[in-house]
Design an enzyme around this catalytic site. Structure first.
Site, PDB file in Angstrom:
ATOM      1  N   ARG A  52       0.823  -1.226   0.000  1.00 62.19           N
ATOM      2  CA  ARG A  52       0.000   0.000   0.000  1.00 62.19           C
ATOM      3  C   ARG A  52       0.844   1.258   0.000  1.00 62.19           C
ATOM      4  NH1 ARG A  52      -3.628  -2.258   4.582  1.00 62.19           N
ATOM      5  NH2 ARG A  52      -2.106  -3.925   4.420  1.00 62.19           N
ATOM      6  N   GLU A 104       4.015  -9.700  15.048  1.00 61.14           N
ATOM      7  CA  GLU A 104       3.400 -10.196  16.275  1.00 61.14           C
ATOM      8  C   GLU A 104       3.753 -11.672  16.481  1.00 61.14           C
ATOM      9  OE1 GLU A 104      -0.652  -9.068  16.344  1.00 61.14           O
ATOM     10  OE2 GLU A 104      -0.971  -9.830  18.372  1.00 61.14           O
TER      11      GLU A 104
END
Ligand code: AMP
Length: 173
Positions: free
Chosen positions: A58, A95
């Protein structure tokens, strides 16, 4: 223009507990997309910027448009194995596990002044990896711009004190 209502919230994507901020609904609004790019163009036109750097995927959408608007080079930072010539790599923590980003070794010259662009600042891990790659090439980072910031995730704290410019904040994790 108020950009927040144009960004769709998708709960539990890509996994339970994540509030995904979907910028495709913003990209569908031509005047809003143009206002973002023209706003950044006006901001950076006078800052002696040499190139725009954006991370897959993006960051390409917003960074590519900004580079075009400024008439400046665009430098892609990509996922591993995508860039064809000699690259530098930077691993970073996700994560769960780690990921890697790459930049072409000849993408920037020492001392060049660059602006880094991405759609969204969450934990800052992705952009910290981009910072490390750009610094390995001895380029100078003028500012980092995002459309969206999630302040509770404290991403700014990982961006080495470099100036950060954001357009919309959501107080969610
Ligand atoms: P981070 O490295 O945690 O700052 O995450 C930034 C990258 O992951 C950006 O390229 C975002 O596009 C994407 N991302 C992380 N969290 C979200 C979220 N809640 N909604 C949409 N995109 C996200």
């Amino acid at each position: 223009m108020d950009l927040a209502p144009l960004i769709r919230n998708v709960p539990d994507f890509p996994k339970p507990g994540i509030q995904f901020k979907d910028i495709t609904t913003l990209l569908k609004n031509g005047p809003a997309f143009k206002e973002i790019i023209n706003g950044w163009r006006d901001r950076y036109a006078s800052m002696n910027v040499d190139a725009i750097v954006g991370a897959e995927a993006r960051g390409f959408m917003f960074g590519g448009a900004l580079a075009y608007a400024l008439g400046l080079p665009f430098v892609p930072v990509r996922k591993p194995g995508k860039l064809p010539a000699a690259t530098l790599a930077q691993a970073f923590e996700l994560e769960y596990g780690t990921d890697t980003l790459e930049i072409h070794k000849d993408a920037l010259n020492p001392g060049e002044r660059v602006v880094l662009i991405d759609d969204l600042l969450a934990t800052g891990g992705t952009m910290e990896a981009v910072i490390n790659l750009v610094r390995k090439l001895d380029a100078e980072i003028v500012e980092i711009a995002f459309v969206v910031e999630l302040p509770p995730l404290k991403g700014r704290e990982r961006l080495h004190g470099i100036p950060v410019h954001t357009l919309v904040e959501f107080m969610v994790e």
